[in-house]
Design a protein around this motif. Structure first.
Motif, PDB file in Angstrom:
ATOM      1  N   VAL A   1      64.509  69.427   1.486  1.00 12.04           N
ATOM      2  CA  VAL A   1      64.727  69.067   2.891  1.00 12.04           C
ATOM      3  C   VAL A   1      66.201  68.814   3.145  1.00 12.04           C
ATOM      4  N   ARG A   2      66.829  68.065   2.246  1.00 10.75           N
ATOM      5  CA  ARG A   2      68.250  67.750   2.395  1.00 10.75           C
ATOM      6  C   ARG A   2      69.088  69.035   2.425  1.00 10.75           C
ATOM      7  N   GLU A   3      68.776  69.958   1.535  1.00  8.39           N
ATOM      8  CA  GLU A   3      69.532  71.196   1.488  1.00  8.39           C
ATOM      9  C   GLU A   3      69.333  72.021   2.752  1.00  8.39           C
ATOM     10  N   PHE A   4      68.116  72.020   3.294  1.00 11.38           N
ATOM     11  CA  PHE A   4      67.906  72.726   4.559  1.00 11.38           C
ATOM     12  C   PHE A   4      68.771  72.146   5.661  1.00 11.38           C
TER      13      PHE A   4
ATOM     14  N   LEU B   1      56.552  72.001   7.424  1.00 12.66           N
ATOM     15  CA  LEU B   1      58.009  72.100   7.286  1.00 12.66           C
ATOM     16  C   LEU B   1      58.541  73.525   7.196  1.00 12.66           C
ATOM     17  N   PRO B   2      58.009  74.383   6.334  1.00 13.80           N
ATOM     18  CA  PRO B   2      58.590  75.726   6.248  1.00 13.80           C
ATOM     19  C   PRO B   2      58.566  76.473   7.588  1.00 13.80           C
ATOM     20  N   GLN B   3      57.453  76.402   8.288  1.00 12.39           N
ATOM     21  CA  GLN B   3      57.366  77.088   9.577  1.00 12.39           C
ATOM     22  C   GLN B   3      58.258  76.414  10.612  1.00 12.39           C
TER      23      GLN B   3
ATOM     24  N   THR C   1      58.895  75.189  -2.201  1.00  9.80           N
ATOM     25  CA  THR C   1      58.618  73.797  -2.554  1.00  9.80           C
ATOM     26  C   THR C   1      57.328  73.288  -1.914  1.00  9.80           C
ATOM     27  N   PHE C   2      57.081  73.712  -0.667  1.00 11.73           N
ATOM     28  CA  PHE C   2      55.932  73.161   0.056  1.00 11.73           C
ATOM     29  C   PHE C   2      54.771  74.151   0.164  1.00 11.73           C
TER      30      PHE C   2
ATOM     31  N   ARG D   1      59.732  60.139  10.562  1.00 11.92           N
ATOM     32  CA  ARG D   1      58.391  59.548  10.459  1.00 11.92           C
ATOM     33  C   ARG D   1      57.705  59.953   9.161  1.00 11.92           C
ATOM     34  N   GLY D   2      58.046  61.134   8.663  1.00 12.18           N
ATOM     35  CA  GLY D   2      57.464  61.586   7.408  1.00 12.18           C
ATOM     36  C   GLY D   2      58.068  60.936   6.181  1.00 12.18           C
ATOM     37  N   ARG D   3      59.157  60.140   6.361  1.00 15.02           N
ATOM     38  CA  ARG D   3      59.808  59.416   5.273  1.00 15.02           C
ATOM     39  C   ARG D   3      60.157  60.357   4.114  1.00 15.02           C
ATOM     40  N   TRP D   4      60.740  61.490   4.463  1.00 13.62           N
ATOM     41  CA  TRP D   4      60.982  62.534   3.462  1.00 13.62           C
ATOM     42  C   TRP D   4      61.965  62.099   2.385  1.00 13.62           C
ATOM     43  N   GLN D   5      62.858  61.156   2.703  1.00 11.89           N
ATOM     44  CA  GLN D   5      63.839  60.747   1.699  1.00 11.89           C
ATOM     45  C   GLN D   5      63.219  59.962   0.553  1.00 11.89           C
ATOM     46  N   ALA D   6      61.988  59.498   0.737  1.00  9.31           N
ATOM     47  CA  ALA D   6      61.269  58.795  -0.327  1.00  9.31           C
ATOM     48  C   ALA D   6      60.335  59.721  -1.101  1.00  9.31           C
ATOM     49  N   TRP D   7      60.323  61.004  -0.772  1.00 10.30           N
ATOM     50  CA  TRP D   7      59.465  61.954  -1.472  1.00 10.30           C
ATOM     51  C   TRP D   7      59.988  62.201  -2.887  1.00 10.30           C
TER      52      TRP D   7
END
Length: 263
Positions: free
Chosen positions: A132-135, A91-93, A33-34, A118-124
Motif C-alpha cells: 500500500v505504501r509503495e502504491f 484495493l487492487p481495483q 499481494t491482495f 479506516r482500514g488501518r492498513w499501516q498496522a497490517w
C-alpha cells in the motif's frame, strides 16, 4: 480516531527516475499481494441504504471485478464491521480506478484517503503495508512528473495525507521534485488553495489535526512556492497570495494586495 503520531515513512526512493514504470509495478504489487482476499464471512451492511445481499456476497468472493457503482458504495461506506478485510478485497481495483481518474468523490479525494485510514492498513502485516505504501508513493511520484496524470496534485495530496495521517513525506517529495511538471502542479494547487489558506483553513476536510496540517502546508508554501511559481510565469496576483500567507492578523488583511475575501 487516528493517533496524531503516524507510522508512515515515505519510501527512500520516492523520487524515481521512471515513475510510470514504478507505478505499473506498484499496481502489480497490489494485485499480487491482495489476490485471493475477500471480505469477512460475517460482514454485513444494511440493504436499505448500502446495497443488496447479492452485492454483499460479491465482496465475500475473491477477485471478482465489481461494477463501478458497487465499488464506489463499498469504499464510501463508513460502517463496515471488518473494514480492513473490505479494504484488502477492493484495493487492487480501487487503486487502478484512482490512477485512471475514474473515482469521483462527492466532496474531495480526502474521502478516499479516509477509506484507506479506516482500514488501518499501516498496522497490517509488513508485506501488505509495504504494498500500500509503495502504491501511494508511486502514485504521488507519477502525479508530480507525468503531464498526463489524470488526477490533480492537490487532490492526490489530500488523499495521500488522509490515507497516511501525515503531510510531511508528501511535501518533502514535492520539494525534491523540481521539474516543470511538479512546478506546474504547484501553481495549480496554490490557485486552488489560496482562498481557504488565507482564511487559515485547510483546503480539504481532514479527519483530525486540521489546524496542524494547515500550518504545515502554509509554512511549506511560503518557503518553497515563490521561486517555483516565478519559474512558471505565474501572475503577480498569485505570488502575492503566497506572500500574504506569511503574514498574520491585521498585517495580512490590511496589506494593499489583500484580495478582499470575506469569510
Amino acid at each position: 480516531m487516528r493517533s496524531h503520531e503516524s507510522r508512515f515513512t515515505v519510501c527512500a526512493d520516492a523520487i524515481d527516475p521512471c515513475p510510470p514504470l514504478r507505478l505499473d509495478a506498484a499496481l502489480e504489487g497490489l494485485a499480487g499481494t491482495f489476490r485471493g482476499m475477500a471480505a469477512h464471512p460475517d460482514e454485513y451492511n444494511c440493504d436499505c441504504h448500502w446495497g443488496s445481499a447479492e452485492e454483499l456476497a460479491q465482496l465475500k468472493v475473491a477477485d471478482v471485478v465489481l461494477e463501478p457503482d458497487l465499488l464506489r458504495r463499498t469504499w464510501k461506506a463508513v460502517d463496515w464491521e471488518f473494514p480492513g478485510e473490505v479494504l484488502r478485497r477492493i484495493l487492487p481495483q480501487l487503486a487502478g480506478e484512482l490512477v485512471a481518474g475514474r473515482v469521483e468523490p462527492l466532496f474531495g479525494m480526502e474521502e478516499v484517503g479516509r477509506a484507506f485510514a479506516r482500514g488501518r492498513w499501516q498496522a497490517w502485516p509488513d508485506e501488505q503495508a509495504a504494498a500500500v505504501r509503495e502504491f501511494l508513493c508511486a502514485w504521488w511520484a507519477h502525479t508530480l512528473t507525468d503531464p498526463r496524470a489524470a488526477v490533480p496534485a492537490y487532490e492526490v495530496l489530500a488523499c495521500c495525507a488522509e490515507a497516511s495521517g501525515t503531510l510531511t513525506p508528501w511535501l518533502a517529495a514535492w520539494a525534491a521534485q523540481t521539474g516543470p511538471v511538479a512546478d506546474r502542479r504547484l501553481a495549480e494547487a496554490v490557485d486552488r488553495w489560496a482562498y481557504d489558506l488565507l482564511g487559515d483553513e485547510l483546503p480539504w476536510d481532514a479527519w483530525e489535526g486540521e489546524d496542524e496540517l494547515c500550518a504545515e502546508l502554509t509554512g511549506w508554501l511560503v518557503r518553497h512556492a515563490p521561486a517555483r511559481l516565478r519559474s512558471q510565469g505565474a501572475p503577480e496576483e498569485l505570488l502575492h497570495r503566497v506572500r500574504l500567507l506569511g503574514l498574520t492578523g491585521e498585517a495580512r488583511w490590511e496589506d494593499p494586495h489583500w484580495p478582499g475575501y470575506r469569510y
